[in-house]
Motif scaffolding. Structure first.
Motif, mmCIF file in Angstrom:
data_model
loop_
_atom_site.group_PDB
_atom_site.id
_atom_site.type_symbol
_atom_site.label_atom_id
_atom_site.label_comp_id
_atom_site.label_asym_id
_atom_site.label_seq_id
_atom_site.Cartn_x
_atom_site.Cartn_y
_atom_site.Cartn_z
ATOM 1 N N GLN A 110 16.544 -5.083 14.843
ATOM 2 C CA GLN A 110 14.963 -5.445 14.080
ATOM 3 C C GLN A 110 14.808 -6.994 13.822
ATOM 4 O O GLN A 110 16.182 -7.604 13.127
ATOM 5 C CB GLN A 110 14.796 -5.061 12.401
ATOM 6 C CG GLN A 110 13.841 -5.091 11.279
ATOM 7 C CD GLN A 110 13.472 -4.440 10.630
ATOM 8 O OE1 GLN A 110 14.658 -2.989 10.174
ATOM 9 N NE2 GLN A 110 13.340 -4.995 9.163
ATOM 10 N N THR A 115 9.255 -6.073 19.748
ATOM 11 C CA THR A 115 7.805 -4.748 19.286
ATOM 12 C C THR A 115 6.483 -6.172 20.245
ATOM 13 O O THR A 115 6.081 -6.240 20.748
ATOM 14 C CB THR A 115 7.478 -5.123 17.648
ATOM 15 O OG1 THR A 115 7.888 -3.803 16.890
ATOM 16 C CG2 THR A 115 5.497 -4.311 17.571
ATOM 17 N N SER A 137 4.807 3.234 18.775
ATOM 18 C CA SER A 137 5.947 2.188 18.254
ATOM 19 C C SER A 137 6.644 3.832 17.440
ATOM 20 O O SER A 137 5.180 4.930 17.083
ATOM 21 C CB SER A 137 5.055 1.684 16.649
ATOM 22 O OG SER A 137 5.709 1.513 16.138
ATOM 23 N N ASP A 139 8.773 3.251 15.227
ATOM 24 C CA ASP A 139 9.298 3.421 13.382
ATOM 25 C C ASP A 139 8.632 3.976 12.384
ATOM 26 O O ASP A 139 8.017 3.535 11.792
ATOM 27 C CB ASP A 139 9.210 1.796 13.808
ATOM 28 C CG ASP A 139 10.098 1.013 12.712
ATOM 29 O OD1 ASP A 139 10.667 1.407 12.112
ATOM 30 O OD2 ASP A 139 10.107 -0.061 13.196
ATOM 31 N N ARG A 142 9.015 2.222 8.984
ATOM 32 C CA ARG A 142 8.296 1.074 9.066
ATOM 33 C C ARG A 142 6.611 0.770 9.427
ATOM 34 O O ARG A 142 6.851 0.369 10.849
ATOM 35 C CB ARG A 142 8.898 -0.331 9.120
ATOM 36 C CG ARG A 142 10.106 -0.778 8.806
ATOM 37 C CD ARG A 142 11.416 -1.399 9.764
ATOM 38 N NE ARG A 142 11.194 -2.644 9.766
ATOM 39 C CZ ARG A 142 10.268 -3.476 10.778
ATOM 40 N NH1 ARG A 142 10.855 -3.120 11.992
ATOM 41 N NH2 ARG A 142 9.249 -4.651 11.081
ATOM 42 N N ALA A 145 5.516 -2.234 10.830
ATOM 43 C CA ALA A 145 5.743 -2.260 12.114
ATOM 44 C C ALA A 145 4.607 -1.386 13.361
ATOM 45 O O ALA A 145 4.478 -1.533 14.501
ATOM 46 C CB ALA A 145 7.086 -1.463 12.746
ATOM 47 N N GLN A 148 1.531 -3.678 13.427
ATOM 48 C CA GLN A 148 1.808 -4.726 14.274
ATOM 49 C C GLN A 148 1.493 -4.129 15.925
ATOM 50 O O GLN A 148 0.943 -4.831 16.383
ATOM 51 C CB GLN A 148 3.155 -4.954 13.944
ATOM 52 C CG GLN A 148 2.895 -6.260 14.637
ATOM 53 C CD GLN A 148 5.256 -6.737 14.852
ATOM 54 O OE1 GLN A 148 5.701 -6.516 14.313
ATOM 55 N NE2 GLN A 148 4.981 -7.672 15.555
#
Ligand code: GDP
Length: 297
Positions: A110, A115, A137, A139, A142, A145, A148
């Motif tokens: 992390q 990303t 993603s 993840d 999170r 994330a 994002q």
């Protein structure tokens, strides 16, 4: 600022004027300077030692050519050896993405830039190679994330797999694969979860995703400013997951690039790209010449 290696070596060789060949003592004195230069550039100690051994044996007894100073000659030997170690067998910047849809697995800790790098590579594949890319993603711990990546996708005009709450990473990877096949994508990128440290759960999760996705490339994203830590992270990921290439991020920072040399020497993995900033086009193919120049100062 750092003193560059040529300046350091010119001091060492001042007293030596065209004696015909580099003597063992002269080379030893020069190697002390090379060692300091490597350590200042954040090359790890064992790697610096090995490197110097190789250079020392090449330099000792070498005839001093008339056109260059002994210092310049040693710098050239060091430079050539740096290139030799830094160059991997994979072509930098090129990814194995034939037979679509080609899965690319992105792994790393992390905060290393995983990303951002996923989006940078997607943008590059889209713009330079005209590839249709899907990003997903994985993840699940999170949500920020996942969002994002969706935001980055919108910024660069690359599709992201819709987020479905409650899905586990393996299920997401399977859905990405199906979506990529049905949607006629050339590449799908799986942005796995990162943790602050490598732990068993992180590795188990990445391994499970690897097993269902059967990735064409597994790219490890590591912060190039973390020096020896970056090398340890790479060794561990490679042992447990198997990586096909490394992306070193934050190479726009103050670091002298020594992590690149340590990374190559210790893991043997090719460095494919370097990250040179937060912007989404701040990604370049790894260039051994450039890093060698930076390490030498
Ligand atoms: P992740 O947790 O590994 O996915 O990391 P992120 O992609 O979220 O990146 C963490 C931070 O590092 C963000 O603020 C990025 O903009 C920044 N970042 C990523 N790559 C680079 C780089 O090459 N240079 C610089 N200066 N910052 C970077």
């Amino acid at each position: 600022m750092f003193e560059n290696l040529s300046d350091r070596l010119s001091g060492v060789f001042d007293r030596l004027t065209k004696q015909g060949a580099l003597s063992a003592d002269d080379v030893k004195a020069a190697m002390r300077e090379v060692r300091v230069a490597l350590l200042e550039a954040d090359v790890s100690l064992p790697v610096a030692r090995e490197f110097i051994k190789a250079v020392e044996s090449k330099a000792t007894g070498q005839a001093v050519t008339k056109s260059v100073t002994p210092g310049q000659q040693v710098v050239k030997i060091v430079h050539d050896e740096l290139i030799h170690v830094l160059k991997g067998d994979a072509e930098p910047g090129a990814l194995k993405i034939s037979s679509p849809p080609a899965p690319i697995l992105m792994v790393g800790l992390q905060g290393g830039g995983k990303t951002t790098t996923t989006a940078k590579i997607a943008k590059r594949l889209k713009e330079r190679e005209g590839k249709k890319v899907l990003m997903a993603s994985l993840d699940v711990n999170r949500p920020a994330a996942m969002e994002q990546l969706a935001i980055l996708g919108t910024q660069i005009g690359v599709d992201t797999l819709p987020i479905v709450k409650g899905e586990d990473p393996v299920a997401i990877a399977k859905r990405a694969k199906t979506q990529a096949s049905l949607g006629g994508y050339d590449v799908y990128m799986l942005d796995t979860a990162g943790r602050l440290h490598i732990d068993q759960e992180l590795i188990a999760q990445a391994a499970a995703v690897r097993d269902v996705a059967n990735p064409r490339e597994t790219l490890l994203v590591v912060d190039g400013l973390t020096g020896q830590d970056a090398v340890n992270v790479a060794t561990e990921f490679d042992d447990k997951i198997g990586v096909t290439g490394v992306v070193l991020t934050r190479m726009d920072g103050d670091g002298r690039g020594g992590a690149a040399l340590s990374m190559r020497a210790v893991t043997g993995k090719p460095i494919r790209f370097v990250g040179l900033g937060e912007k989404l086009d701040a990604l370049e193919s790894f260039d051994p010449e450039r890093i060698a120049g930076r390490i030498l100062g």
